[in-house]
Design a protein around this motif. Structure first.
Motif, PDB file in Angstrom:
ATOM      1  N   MET A 380       0.828  -1.202   0.000  1.00 58.51           N
ATOM      2  CA  MET A 380       0.000   0.000   0.000  1.00 58.51           C
ATOM      3  C   MET A 380       0.867   1.258   0.000  1.00 58.51           C
ATOM      4  N   LEU A 381       1.972   1.236   0.722  1.00 55.57           N
ATOM      5  CA  LEU A 381       2.855   2.396   0.755  1.00 55.57           C
ATOM      6  C   LEU A 381       3.461   2.648  -0.623  1.00 55.57           C
ATOM      7  N   ARG A 382       3.886   1.586  -1.296  1.00 57.73           N
ATOM      8  CA  ARG A 382       4.443   1.757  -2.639  1.00 57.73           C
ATOM      9  C   ARG A 382       3.393   2.354  -3.578  1.00 57.73           C
ATOM     10  N   MET A 383       2.148   1.892  -3.452  1.00 59.84           N
ATOM     11  CA  MET A 383       1.080   2.438  -4.266  1.00 59.84           C
ATOM     12  C   MET A 383       0.855   3.911  -3.926  1.00 59.84           C
ATOM     13  N   THR A 384       0.915   4.228  -2.632  1.00 62.45           N
ATOM     14  CA  THR A 384       0.702   5.603  -2.186  1.00 62.45           C
ATOM     15  C   THR A 384       1.735   6.548  -2.780  1.00 62.45           C
ATOM     16  N   LEU A 385       2.972   6.103  -2.871  1.00 67.55           N
ATOM     17  CA  LEU A 385       4.020   6.967  -3.408  1.00 67.55           C
ATOM     18  C   LEU A 385       3.789   7.260  -4.891  1.00 67.55           C
ATOM     19  N   ARG A 386       3.023   6.419  -5.587  1.00 70.57           N
ATOM     20  CA  ARG A 386       2.689   6.700  -6.984  1.00 70.57           C
ATOM     21  C   ARG A 386       1.599   7.759  -7.101  1.00 70.57           C
ATOM     22  N   MET A 387       1.007   8.144  -5.971  1.00 68.59           N
ATOM     23  CA  MET A 387      -0.032   9.168  -5.962  1.00 68.59           C
ATOM     24  C   MET A 387       0.550  10.562  -5.751  1.00 68.59           C
ATOM     25  N   ASP A 388       1.870  10.680  -5.776  1.00 66.25           N
ATOM     26  CA  ASP A 388       2.565  11.959  -5.658  1.00 66.25           C
ATOM     27  C   ASP A 388       2.209  12.708  -4.365  1.00 66.25           C
TER      28      ASP A 388
END
Length: 583
Positions: A380-388
Protein backbone atom coordinates in the motif's frame (compact mmCIF):
# COMPACT_ATOMS: atom_id res chain seq x y z
CA UNK A 1 -29.27 -1.15 -28.41
CA UNK A 2 -28.17 2.47 -28.25
CA UNK A 3 -27.53 4.31 -25.00
CA UNK A 4 -28.85 7.88 -24.89
CA UNK A 5 -26.42 10.42 -23.51
CA UNK A 6 -28.70 13.39 -23.03
CA UNK A 7 -27.58 17.00 -23.48
CA UNK A 8 -23.95 17.91 -23.09
CA UNK A 9 -24.60 21.29 -21.57
CA UNK A 10 -23.77 23.42 -24.64
CA UNK A 11 -25.94 26.48 -24.31
CA UNK A 12 -26.09 29.93 -25.81
CA UNK A 13 -27.77 32.14 -28.31
CA UNK A 14 -26.88 29.98 -31.30
CA UNK A 15 -29.74 27.53 -31.88
CA UNK A 16 -28.61 23.98 -32.58
CA UNK A 17 -30.77 21.04 -33.54
CA UNK A 18 -30.25 17.69 -31.88
CA UNK A 19 -28.57 15.10 -34.08
CA UNK A 20 -30.06 11.60 -34.08
CA UNK A 21 -27.48 8.97 -34.95
CA UNK A 22 -28.28 6.19 -37.43
CA UNK A 23 -28.68 2.78 -35.82
CA UNK A 24 -25.97 0.18 -36.37
CA UNK A 25 -26.68 -3.20 -38.01
CA UNK A 26 -28.69 -5.42 -35.62
CA UNK A 27 -25.87 -7.97 -35.47
CA UNK A 28 -23.45 -5.26 -34.34
CA UNK A 29 -25.69 -3.40 -31.86
CA UNK A 30 -25.13 -5.76 -28.88
CA UNK A 31 -21.41 -5.06 -29.10
CA UNK A 32 -21.65 -1.26 -28.91
CA UNK A 33 -22.28 1.39 -26.30
CA UNK A 34 -22.95 4.84 -27.77
CA UNK A 35 -25.21 7.91 -27.54
CA UNK A 36 -28.32 7.70 -29.71
CA UNK A 37 -28.51 11.48 -29.99
CA UNK A 38 -26.10 14.41 -29.82
CA UNK A 39 -26.77 18.11 -29.19
CA UNK A 40 -25.60 19.04 -32.71
CA UNK A 41 -23.25 18.20 -35.54
CA UNK A 42 -19.50 18.69 -35.15
CA UNK A 43 -19.70 21.76 -37.41
CA UNK A 44 -22.48 23.38 -35.36
CA UNK A 45 -20.60 22.77 -32.11
CA UNK A 46 -17.49 24.37 -33.66
CA UNK A 47 -19.61 27.35 -34.65
CA UNK A 48 -21.07 27.59 -31.15
CA UNK A 49 -17.56 27.61 -29.70
CA UNK A 50 -16.74 30.44 -32.17
CA UNK A 51 -14.14 28.43 -34.05
CA UNK A 52 -16.15 28.75 -37.28
CA UNK A 53 -18.49 31.27 -38.85
CA UNK A 54 -22.00 30.30 -40.01
CA UNK A 55 -20.76 30.01 -43.58
CA UNK A 56 -17.70 27.94 -42.64
CA UNK A 57 -19.81 25.57 -40.57
CA UNK A 58 -22.15 25.02 -43.51
CA UNK A 59 -19.21 24.39 -45.84
CA UNK A 60 -17.69 21.92 -43.39
CA UNK A 61 -20.97 19.98 -43.18
CA UNK A 62 -21.27 19.82 -46.94
CA UNK A 63 -17.71 18.65 -47.53
CA UNK A 64 -17.96 15.99 -44.84
CA UNK A 65 -21.25 14.67 -46.26
CA UNK A 66 -19.78 14.54 -49.73
CA UNK A 67 -16.52 12.81 -48.86
CA UNK A 68 -17.51 10.78 -45.79
CA UNK A 69 -14.07 11.63 -44.40
CA UNK A 70 -13.00 12.42 -40.87
CA UNK A 71 -14.47 15.79 -40.01
CA UNK A 72 -11.60 16.39 -37.57
CA UNK A 73 -9.11 16.22 -40.44
CA UNK A 74 -11.23 18.30 -42.78
CA UNK A 75 -11.62 20.94 -40.05
CA UNK A 76 -7.88 21.61 -40.25
CA UNK A 77 -8.47 23.10 -43.72
CA UNK A 78 -10.87 25.58 -42.12
CA UNK A 79 -8.21 26.94 -39.77
CA UNK A 80 -9.00 24.94 -36.62
CA UNK A 81 -5.99 24.02 -34.51
CA UNK A 82 -5.53 20.66 -32.83
CA UNK A 83 -6.57 22.28 -29.55
CA UNK A 84 -9.71 23.73 -31.15
CA UNK A 85 -10.64 20.34 -32.57
CA UNK A 86 -10.10 18.67 -29.22
CA UNK A 87 -12.40 21.17 -27.48
CA UNK A 88 -15.10 20.55 -30.10
CA UNK A 89 -14.82 16.77 -29.75
CA UNK A 90 -15.20 17.05 -25.98
CA UNK A 91 -18.34 19.18 -26.28
CA UNK A 92 -19.65 17.06 -29.17
CA UNK A 93 -19.56 13.96 -26.96
CA UNK A 94 -19.78 11.20 -29.59
CA UNK A 95 -17.88 8.48 -27.73
CA UNK A 96 -18.52 4.97 -29.03
CA UNK A 97 -17.39 1.91 -27.05
CA UNK A 98 -16.82 -1.21 -29.11
CA UNK A 99 -16.21 -4.78 -28.06
CA UNK A 100 -12.57 -5.42 -29.02
CA UNK A 101 -13.60 -8.51 -31.01
CA UNK A 102 -15.60 -6.30 -33.39
CA UNK A 103 -13.24 -3.35 -33.54
CA UNK A 104 -12.19 -2.51 -37.12
CA UNK A 105 -14.61 -4.93 -38.77
CA UNK A 106 -16.23 -3.97 -42.11
CA UNK A 107 -19.67 -3.64 -40.47
CA UNK A 108 -18.28 -1.22 -37.86
CA UNK A 109 -16.37 0.82 -40.45
CA UNK A 110 -19.47 1.10 -42.63
CA UNK A 111 -21.58 2.30 -39.70
CA UNK A 112 -18.86 4.73 -38.65
CA UNK A 113 -18.90 6.22 -42.16
CA UNK A 114 -22.68 6.72 -41.85
CA UNK A 115 -22.17 8.57 -38.58
CA UNK A 116 -19.64 10.85 -40.18
CA UNK A 117 -21.81 11.58 -43.22
CA UNK A 118 -24.64 12.74 -40.95
CA UNK A 119 -22.33 15.23 -39.20
CA UNK A 120 -21.05 13.25 -36.22
CA UNK A 121 -17.40 12.85 -35.24
CA UNK A 122 -17.37 9.46 -33.51
CA UNK A 123 -14.46 8.69 -31.21
CA UNK A 124 -14.13 4.91 -31.28
CA UNK A 125 -12.89 3.21 -28.09
CA UNK A 126 -11.90 -0.46 -28.02
CA UNK A 127 -12.94 -2.13 -24.76
CA UNK A 128 -13.22 -5.66 -23.46
CA UNK A 129 -16.50 -7.53 -23.59
CA UNK A 130 -16.45 -7.51 -19.81
CA UNK A 131 -16.14 -3.71 -19.64
CA UNK A 132 -18.96 -3.37 -22.13
CA UNK A 133 -21.11 -5.70 -20.03
CA UNK A 134 -20.37 -3.64 -16.93
CA UNK A 135 -21.57 -0.48 -18.70
CA UNK A 136 -24.79 -2.21 -19.69
CA UNK A 137 -25.33 -3.70 -16.24
CA UNK A 138 -24.87 -0.29 -14.68
CA UNK A 139 -27.43 1.11 -17.08
CA UNK A 140 -29.88 -1.67 -16.20
CA UNK A 141 -29.31 -1.20 -12.47
CA UNK A 142 -29.82 2.54 -12.74
CA UNK A 143 -26.23 3.22 -11.71
CA UNK A 144 -25.31 4.68 -15.10
CA UNK A 145 -27.29 7.81 -15.84
CA UNK A 146 -27.74 9.52 -19.19
CA UNK A 147 -25.32 12.17 -17.98
CA UNK A 148 -22.49 9.63 -17.69
CA UNK A 149 -21.52 9.84 -21.35
CA UNK A 150 -21.46 13.59 -20.90
CA UNK A 151 -19.21 12.95 -17.90
CA UNK A 152 -16.71 11.40 -20.29
CA UNK A 153 -16.57 14.73 -22.05
CA UNK A 154 -16.02 16.44 -18.72
CA UNK A 155 -13.18 14.03 -17.95
CA UNK A 156 -11.55 14.77 -21.30
CA UNK A 157 -11.94 18.52 -20.79
CA UNK A 158 -10.48 18.31 -17.28
CA UNK A 159 -7.41 16.52 -18.58
CA UNK A 160 -7.06 18.83 -21.59
CA UNK A 161 -7.36 22.00 -19.50
CA UNK A 162 -4.93 20.65 -16.92
CA UNK A 163 -2.47 19.80 -19.68
CA UNK A 164 -2.80 23.33 -21.07
CA UNK A 165 -1.49 24.54 -17.71
CA UNK A 166 1.25 21.85 -17.78
CA UNK A 167 -0.17 20.40 -14.56
CA UNK A 168 1.55 17.34 -13.14
CA UNK A 169 -1.44 15.74 -11.38
CA UNK A 170 -5.20 15.70 -11.12
CA UNK A 171 -6.71 14.61 -7.78
CA UNK A 172 -10.39 13.68 -7.55
CA UNK A 173 -11.45 13.27 -3.91
CA UNK A 174 -14.92 11.84 -3.24
CA UNK A 175 -15.97 12.66 0.32
CA UNK A 176 -19.09 11.72 2.25
CA UNK A 177 -21.35 14.36 0.74
CA UNK A 178 -19.28 16.19 -1.89
CA UNK A 179 -16.43 15.82 -4.37
CA UNK A 180 -13.35 17.99 -4.57
CA UNK A 181 -11.11 18.21 -7.64
CA UNK A 182 -7.57 19.51 -7.32
CA UNK A 183 -4.86 20.09 -9.91
CA UNK A 184 -1.15 20.32 -9.12
CA UNK A 185 0.43 23.20 -11.05
CA UNK A 186 4.08 24.17 -10.55
CA UNK A 187 4.30 21.90 -7.53
CA UNK A 188 1.26 23.19 -5.65
CA UNK A 189 -2.28 21.83 -5.50
CA UNK A 190 -5.11 24.12 -6.51
CA UNK A 191 -8.82 23.44 -6.09
CA UNK A 192 -10.94 23.46 -9.25
CA UNK A 193 -13.64 25.87 -8.11
CA UNK A 194 -15.49 25.60 -11.43
CA UNK A 195 -16.37 21.96 -10.72
CA UNK A 196 -18.45 21.81 -7.55
CA UNK A 197 -19.80 18.27 -7.41
CA UNK A 198 -21.95 16.04 -5.30
CA UNK A 199 -20.54 12.70 -4.20
CA UNK A 200 -22.45 10.80 -6.88
CA UNK A 201 -21.12 13.08 -9.63
CA UNK A 202 -17.57 12.52 -8.43
CA UNK A 203 -18.09 8.77 -8.49
CA UNK A 204 -19.28 9.00 -12.10
CA UNK A 205 -16.29 11.16 -13.05
CA UNK A 206 -13.84 8.63 -11.59
CA UNK A 207 -15.63 5.74 -13.28
CA UNK A 208 -15.68 7.59 -16.59
CA UNK A 209 -11.99 8.37 -16.44
CA UNK A 210 -11.05 4.82 -15.43
CA UNK A 211 -13.52 2.80 -17.50
CA UNK A 212 -14.11 5.15 -20.42
CA UNK A 213 -10.75 6.81 -21.06
CA UNK A 214 -8.14 4.36 -19.76
CA UNK A 215 -6.64 2.20 -22.48
CA UNK A 216 -4.78 -0.15 -20.12
CA UNK A 217 -6.76 -1.26 -17.06
CA UNK A 218 -8.37 -4.09 -15.13
CA UNK A 219 -12.10 -4.55 -14.66
CA UNK A 220 -13.39 -1.73 -12.49
CA UNK A 221 -13.66 -2.77 -8.84
CA UNK A 222 -14.79 0.05 -6.51
CA UNK A 223 -13.46 -1.73 -3.40
CA UNK A 224 -9.93 -2.32 -4.65
CA UNK A 225 -6.98 -0.03 -5.35
CA UNK A 226 -6.28 -0.17 -9.08
CA UNK A 227 -3.81 1.19 -11.62
CA UNK A 228 -4.64 2.23 -15.17
CA UNK A 229 -3.17 4.22 -18.02
CA UNK A 230 -4.54 6.48 -20.73
CA UNK A 231 -2.41 6.46 -23.86
CA UNK A 232 -1.50 9.85 -25.28
CA UNK A 233 -3.09 8.89 -28.61
CA UNK A 234 -6.46 8.89 -26.83
CA UNK A 235 -5.93 12.55 -25.88
CA UNK A 236 -4.93 14.28 -29.14
CA UNK A 237 -3.94 17.91 -28.99
CA UNK A 238 -2.98 17.80 -25.31
CA UNK A 239 0.76 17.22 -25.62
CA UNK A 240 0.46 14.22 -23.32
CA UNK A 241 2.32 10.97 -23.89
CA UNK A 242 0.23 9.16 -21.25
CA UNK A 243 -1.77 9.59 -18.07
CA UNK A 244 -1.08 7.17 -15.22
CA UNK A 245 -4.02 6.54 -12.89
CA UNK A 246 -4.29 5.23 -9.35
CA UNK A 247 -7.80 4.93 -7.90
CA UNK A 248 -9.52 3.17 -5.04
CA UNK A 249 -11.60 3.47 -1.87
CA UNK A 250 -10.78 6.05 0.79
CA UNK A 251 -12.29 7.19 4.08
CA UNK A 252 -15.24 7.14 4.57
CA UNK A 253 -15.49 3.90 2.58
CA UNK A 254 -18.87 2.97 4.06
CA UNK A 255 -20.30 6.24 2.69
CA UNK A 256 -18.81 5.84 -0.76
CA UNK A 257 -15.52 7.66 -0.20
CA UNK A 258 -12.95 7.18 -2.95
CA UNK A 259 -10.10 8.87 -4.80
CA UNK A 260 -8.43 9.03 -8.17
CA UNK A 261 -5.00 10.49 -8.86
CA UNK A 262 -4.03 11.01 -12.50
CA UNK A 263 -0.36 11.73 -13.19
CA UNK A 264 0.15 13.58 -16.47
CA UNK A 265 3.18 12.56 -18.52
CA UNK A 266 4.23 14.90 -21.31
CA UNK A 267 6.07 14.22 -24.53
CA UNK A 268 9.79 14.80 -24.32
CA UNK A 269 9.71 17.95 -26.42
CA UNK A 270 6.38 19.25 -25.18
CA UNK A 271 6.38 22.97 -24.54
CA UNK A 272 3.97 25.02 -22.48
CA UNK A 273 0.81 25.94 -24.33
CA UNK A 274 0.36 29.36 -25.85
CA UNK A 275 -0.53 31.96 -23.21
CA UNK A 276 -4.03 32.48 -24.64
CA UNK A 277 -4.84 28.75 -24.42
CA UNK A 278 -3.52 28.52 -20.86
CA UNK A 279 -5.49 31.60 -19.86
CA UNK A 280 -8.71 30.12 -21.23
CA UNK A 281 -8.03 26.80 -19.49
CA UNK A 282 -7.34 28.61 -16.23
CA UNK A 283 -10.62 30.52 -16.53
CA UNK A 284 -12.56 27.31 -17.16
CA UNK A 285 -11.01 25.58 -14.15
CA UNK A 286 -11.09 28.65 -11.87
CA UNK A 287 -8.24 27.42 -9.67
CA UNK A 288 -8.22 28.48 -6.02
CA UNK A 289 -5.89 27.88 -3.09
CA UNK A 290 -7.23 24.93 -1.04
CA UNK A 291 -8.96 25.81 2.21
CA UNK A 292 -6.93 25.53 5.40
CA UNK A 293 -8.31 23.61 8.40
CA UNK A 294 -9.84 26.03 10.93
CA UNK A 295 -8.49 26.62 14.44
CA UNK A 296 -5.03 26.92 15.96
CA UNK A 297 -2.21 24.54 16.79
CA UNK A 298 -3.48 22.65 19.86
CA UNK A 299 -0.19 21.26 21.15
CA UNK A 300 0.17 24.20 23.61
CA UNK A 301 -3.28 23.47 25.04
CA UNK A 302 -2.37 19.78 25.26
CA UNK A 303 0.59 20.56 27.53
CA UNK A 304 3.51 21.12 25.15
CA UNK A 305 5.87 23.92 26.19
CA UNK A 306 6.57 26.88 23.88
CA UNK A 307 10.04 25.47 23.17
CA UNK A 308 8.58 22.09 22.24
CA UNK A 309 5.98 23.69 19.98
CA UNK A 310 8.76 25.57 18.21
CA UNK A 311 10.76 22.37 17.71
CA UNK A 312 7.74 20.47 16.37
CA UNK A 313 6.89 23.34 14.03
CA UNK A 314 10.43 23.22 12.67
CA UNK A 315 10.07 19.52 11.94
CA UNK A 316 6.71 19.97 10.21
CA UNK A 317 8.23 22.52 7.86
CA UNK A 318 10.86 20.08 6.64
CA UNK A 319 10.31 18.77 3.09
CA UNK A 320 11.37 15.18 3.78
CA UNK A 321 12.37 12.74 6.48
CA UNK A 322 10.68 10.62 9.15
CA UNK A 323 9.11 12.03 12.32
CA UNK A 324 8.38 9.27 14.84
CA UNK A 325 6.03 9.73 17.80
CA UNK A 326 6.82 7.23 20.53
CA UNK A 327 5.08 5.99 23.64
CA UNK A 328 3.02 3.10 25.02
CA UNK A 329 -0.62 2.41 24.22
CA UNK A 330 -2.86 5.19 25.52
CA UNK A 331 -0.17 7.86 25.56
CA UNK A 332 -1.92 10.05 23.00
CA UNK A 333 0.35 9.38 20.02
CA UNK A 334 -2.49 9.35 17.47
CA UNK A 335 -3.96 12.59 18.80
CA UNK A 336 -0.59 14.29 18.53
CA UNK A 337 -0.13 13.03 14.96
CA UNK A 338 -3.58 14.36 14.09
CA UNK A 339 -2.78 17.80 15.47
CA UNK A 340 0.57 17.84 13.69
CA UNK A 341 -0.96 17.00 10.32
CA UNK A 342 -3.74 19.55 10.80
CA UNK A 343 -1.18 22.23 11.63
CA UNK A 344 0.89 21.27 8.61
CA UNK A 345 -2.23 21.58 6.45
CA UNK A 346 -2.68 25.10 7.81
CA UNK A 347 0.92 25.94 6.94
CA UNK A 348 0.85 24.27 3.51
CA UNK A 349 -2.75 23.70 2.32
CA UNK A 350 -1.43 23.27 -1.22
CA UNK A 351 0.44 20.07 -0.29
CA UNK A 352 -1.02 16.56 -0.36
CA UNK A 353 -1.11 14.35 2.73
CA UNK A 354 -1.98 10.67 2.38
CA UNK A 355 -2.55 8.48 5.43
CA UNK A 356 -2.35 4.70 5.77
CA UNK A 357 -4.06 3.53 8.95
CA UNK A 358 -5.70 0.45 10.40
CA UNK A 359 -8.26 1.59 11.32
CA UNK A 360 -8.84 5.26 10.52
CA UNK A 361 -9.22 7.07 13.84
CA UNK A 362 -9.59 10.78 13.03
CA UNK A 363 -11.34 12.13 9.90
CA UNK A 364 -9.02 14.52 8.04
CA UNK A 365 -10.73 16.63 5.39
CA UNK A 366 -7.33 17.81 4.16
CA UNK A 367 -5.98 14.30 3.47
CA UNK A 368 -6.62 11.15 1.47
CA UNK A 369 -7.11 8.47 4.13
CA UNK A 370 -6.49 4.86 3.18
CA UNK A 371 -6.83 1.71 5.26
CA UNK A 372 -5.02 -1.59 4.93
CA UNK A 373 -4.11 -4.71 6.83
CA UNK A 374 -0.59 -4.97 8.29
CA UNK A 375 0.55 -7.62 5.81
CA UNK A 376 -0.29 -5.33 2.88
CA UNK A 377 1.35 -2.26 4.36
CA UNK A 378 4.51 -2.17 2.17
CA UNK A 379 2.43 -2.76 -0.96
CA UNK A 380 0.00 0.00 0.00
CA UNK A 381 2.85 2.40 0.75
CA UNK A 382 4.44 1.76 -2.64
CA UNK A 383 1.08 2.44 -4.27
CA UNK A 384 0.70 5.60 -2.19
CA UNK A 385 4.02 6.97 -3.41
CA UNK A 386 2.69 6.70 -6.98
CA UNK A 387 -0.03 9.17 -5.96
CA UNK A 388 2.57 11.96 -5.66
CA UNK A 389 2.08 12.79 -1.96
CA UNK A 390 4.06 15.52 -0.24
CA UNK A 391 3.59 13.94 3.19
CA UNK A 392 2.53 10.48 4.35
CA UNK A 393 1.12 9.49 7.73
CA UNK A 394 1.58 5.84 8.69
CA UNK A 395 -0.43 4.66 11.64
CA UNK A 396 2.31 2.58 13.24
CA UNK A 397 5.56 0.75 12.51
CA UNK A 398 4.88 -2.83 13.59
CA UNK A 399 7.46 -4.89 11.71
CA UNK A 400 10.61 -4.86 9.67
CA UNK A 401 8.95 -4.46 6.25
CA UNK A 402 6.96 -1.48 7.50
CA UNK A 403 10.10 0.10 8.95
CA UNK A 404 12.07 -0.36 5.72
CA UNK A 405 9.21 0.97 3.61
CA UNK A 406 8.92 4.00 5.89
CA UNK A 407 12.61 4.86 5.58
CA UNK A 408 12.51 4.35 1.82
CA UNK A 409 9.57 6.74 1.55
CA UNK A 410 11.62 9.40 3.34
CA UNK A 411 14.67 8.66 1.20
CA UNK A 412 12.63 9.34 -1.96
CA UNK A 413 11.76 12.86 -0.86
CA UNK A 414 8.66 12.59 1.33
CA UNK A 415 7.85 13.77 4.83
CA UNK A 416 6.63 10.75 6.80
CA UNK A 417 4.91 10.83 10.19
CA UNK A 418 4.42 7.61 12.13
CA UNK A 419 4.41 6.02 15.60
CA UNK A 420 6.45 3.38 17.36
CA UNK A 421 5.92 1.59 20.67
CA UNK A 422 9.04 2.39 22.68
CA UNK A 423 9.25 3.93 26.15
CA UNK A 424 12.10 6.36 25.42
CA UNK A 425 12.53 8.35 22.19
CA UNK A 426 16.22 7.48 21.88
CA UNK A 427 15.39 3.79 22.12
CA UNK A 428 13.80 4.16 18.68
CA UNK A 429 17.18 3.35 17.14
CA UNK A 430 17.66 0.23 19.25
CA UNK A 431 14.13 -0.92 18.49
CA UNK A 432 14.62 -0.58 14.74
CA UNK A 433 17.93 -2.45 14.88
CA UNK A 434 16.21 -5.29 16.75
CA UNK A 435 13.77 -5.69 13.84
CA UNK A 436 16.60 -6.48 11.40
CA UNK A 437 20.28 -6.28 12.36
CA UNK A 438 21.36 -6.11 8.71
CA UNK A 439 18.83 -4.05 6.77
CA UNK A 440 18.19 -1.78 9.76
CA UNK A 441 21.69 -1.64 11.17
CA UNK A 442 22.65 1.41 13.23
CA UNK A 443 24.90 2.65 10.44
CA UNK A 444 21.96 2.47 8.01
CA UNK A 445 19.22 4.15 10.01
CA UNK A 446 21.28 6.80 11.82
CA UNK A 447 21.08 9.53 9.22
CA UNK A 448 19.82 12.91 10.46
CA UNK A 449 18.39 13.64 7.01
CA UNK A 450 16.37 10.42 7.12
CA UNK A 451 15.06 10.21 10.68
CA UNK A 452 14.70 13.91 11.36
CA UNK A 453 12.80 13.97 14.64
CA UNK A 454 11.44 12.00 17.58
CA UNK A 455 8.54 12.99 19.82
CA UNK A 456 7.97 11.08 23.05
CA UNK A 457 4.76 11.61 25.00
CA UNK A 458 2.85 10.54 28.09
CA UNK A 459 -0.51 11.59 29.53
CA UNK A 460 -0.60 12.64 33.20
CA UNK A 461 -3.60 13.43 35.45
CA UNK A 462 -3.92 16.96 36.86
CA UNK A 463 -4.77 17.57 40.50
CA UNK A 464 -8.06 19.08 41.57
CA UNK A 465 -7.11 22.51 42.87
CA UNK A 466 -9.99 22.46 45.34
CA UNK A 467 -9.24 19.29 47.29
CA UNK A 468 -5.51 18.65 46.70
CA UNK A 469 -3.36 18.26 49.82
CA UNK A 470 0.04 19.89 50.48
CA UNK A 471 2.80 17.29 50.65
CA UNK A 472 3.71 18.50 54.16
CA UNK A 473 0.21 17.60 55.40
CA UNK A 474 0.21 14.13 53.82
CA UNK A 475 2.98 12.15 55.55
CA UNK A 476 3.53 8.69 54.16
CA UNK A 477 1.85 9.44 50.83
CA UNK A 478 5.23 9.69 49.11
CA UNK A 479 7.91 7.00 49.74
CA UNK A 480 11.19 8.13 51.30
CA UNK A 481 13.26 7.38 48.17
CA UNK A 482 10.90 9.52 46.09
CA UNK A 483 10.98 12.32 48.67
CA UNK A 484 14.77 12.39 48.59
CA UNK A 485 14.77 12.53 44.81
CA UNK A 486 12.20 15.33 44.83
CA UNK A 487 14.33 17.41 47.21
CA UNK A 488 17.16 17.38 44.68
CA UNK A 489 14.90 19.19 42.23
CA UNK A 490 14.10 22.22 44.41
CA UNK A 491 11.70 23.69 46.95
CA UNK A 492 8.84 21.30 47.78
CA UNK A 493 6.58 23.93 49.37
CA UNK A 494 4.14 23.98 46.45
CA UNK A 495 4.11 20.20 45.93
CA UNK A 496 0.67 18.61 46.45
CA UNK A 497 -0.83 15.13 46.34
CA UNK A 498 -4.30 13.86 45.59
CA UNK A 499 -7.03 14.75 48.04
CA UNK A 500 -10.02 12.65 48.98
CA UNK A 501 -12.19 14.22 46.31
CA UNK A 502 -14.90 16.85 46.22
CA UNK A 503 -17.86 17.97 44.14
CA UNK A 504 -15.53 19.85 41.76
CA UNK A 505 -13.75 16.64 40.73
CA UNK A 506 -16.67 14.27 41.33
CA UNK A 507 -14.76 12.63 44.16
CA UNK A 508 -11.76 11.64 42.01
CA UNK A 509 -9.13 14.09 43.23
CA UNK A 510 -8.12 14.91 39.65
CA UNK A 511 -9.54 17.15 36.93
CA UNK A 512 -8.44 16.57 33.37
CA UNK A 513 -5.19 15.43 31.83
CA UNK A 514 -2.31 16.88 29.88
CA UNK A 515 0.65 15.66 27.90
CA UNK A 516 4.27 15.74 28.96
CA UNK A 517 6.70 15.23 26.12
CA UNK A 518 10.24 15.35 24.87
CA UNK A 519 11.02 16.55 21.36
CA UNK A 520 14.27 15.44 19.75
CA UNK A 521 15.41 17.16 16.55
CA UNK A 522 17.97 14.82 15.03
CA UNK A 523 21.44 16.18 14.35
CA UNK A 524 24.54 14.79 12.73
CA UNK A 525 26.23 14.72 16.14
CA UNK A 526 23.40 12.66 17.65
CA UNK A 527 23.54 10.12 14.85
CA UNK A 528 27.33 9.81 15.01
CA UNK A 529 27.12 9.25 18.76
CA UNK A 530 24.56 6.48 18.24
CA UNK A 531 26.83 4.73 15.74
CA UNK A 532 30.11 5.14 17.64
CA UNK A 533 29.15 5.14 21.32
CA UNK A 534 25.65 3.66 21.50
CA UNK A 535 22.22 5.00 22.36
CA UNK A 536 22.85 5.71 26.06
CA UNK A 537 25.84 7.95 25.40
CA UNK A 538 24.08 9.60 22.46
CA UNK A 539 21.08 10.43 24.66
CA UNK A 540 23.24 11.93 27.40
CA UNK A 541 25.29 14.01 24.97
CA UNK A 542 22.23 15.26 23.07
CA UNK A 543 20.42 16.45 26.18
CA UNK A 544 23.54 18.35 27.25
CA UNK A 545 23.66 20.36 24.02
CA UNK A 546 22.34 23.90 23.81
CA UNK A 547 18.75 24.14 22.60
CA UNK A 548 17.89 20.49 23.34
CA UNK A 549 14.62 19.65 25.04
CA UNK A 550 14.46 18.30 28.59
CA UNK A 551 13.49 14.68 29.35
CA UNK A 552 9.81 13.92 29.87
CA UNK A 553 10.33 13.27 33.56
CA UNK A 554 11.88 16.73 33.95
CA UNK A 555 8.78 18.30 32.39
CA UNK A 556 6.62 16.17 34.66
CA UNK A 557 8.55 17.39 37.68
CA UNK A 558 7.95 20.99 36.62
CA UNK A 559 4.25 20.20 37.07
CA UNK A 560 4.94 18.47 40.39
CA UNK A 561 6.85 21.47 41.78
CA UNK A 562 4.02 23.74 40.59
CA UNK A 563 1.46 21.72 42.53
CA UNK A 564 -0.37 20.48 39.44
CA UNK A 565 0.73 16.84 39.45
CA UNK A 566 0.99 14.30 42.24
CA UNK A 567 4.59 12.97 42.32
CA UNK A 568 3.22 9.42 42.62
CA UNK A 569 1.26 9.97 39.39
CA UNK A 570 4.36 11.42 37.74
CA UNK A 571 6.36 8.27 38.47
CA UNK A 572 3.52 5.94 37.54
CA UNK A 573 2.69 7.70 34.26
CA UNK A 574 6.12 8.83 33.05
CA UNK A 575 9.21 7.34 34.70
CA UNK A 576 11.01 6.85 38.00
CA UNK A 577 11.93 10.19 39.55
CA UNK A 578 15.73 10.40 39.46
CA UNK A 579 18.13 12.58 41.42
CA UNK A 580 18.56 15.78 39.45
CA UNK A 581 22.29 15.33 39.04
CA UNK A 582 21.62 12.05 37.28
CA UNK A 583 19.75 13.70 34.41
Amino acid sequence: MSESSGATGIEGSVAMSALTLPAPPPVLAPHLFYPSALPATFADVARKLQHLTREQAASLRERTAETGGNVEEIALDFGLSDEDIQSVLIAHGCDVYVDARHFGTPRLLTWEAKLRRCGAAPQMHKVSAQDLAVLRQQRAAGQLQDADLETLGLARRLIADSAALVASDIHILVREDHTEIQVRVKGDLRTVAAQSMRREEGERLIRAMYTGLATVKDTYNPLDVQDAQIAGEALPGTGLSSVRIVRGPAYPVESGGSFLVARLQYREHHQEEAPSIAIEASKRLDLRRPKSPPGEFKLPAMGYTPHQVELVSQLLRRPMGVIIVTGPTGSGKTTTLFECTRHQARLFPEKRLITIENPTEYPMDWAVQLSTESERFPEMLRMTLRMDPDAVLLGEIRGVEEAIATLQAAATGHLVLTTLHVTDPFETFSRLVMLDHVRLAMGVICNHNQIIGLIAQRIVPLLCQECRLPLARAPGRVPDYMHRALQSWGDLTAVHVRGSGCHHCHGEGIVGQQAVAEVVVATEALMQDCIKDGVLAARRNHRARSGADKPMIAHALDLVLAGKLDPVDAERSVDAIPMKEEI
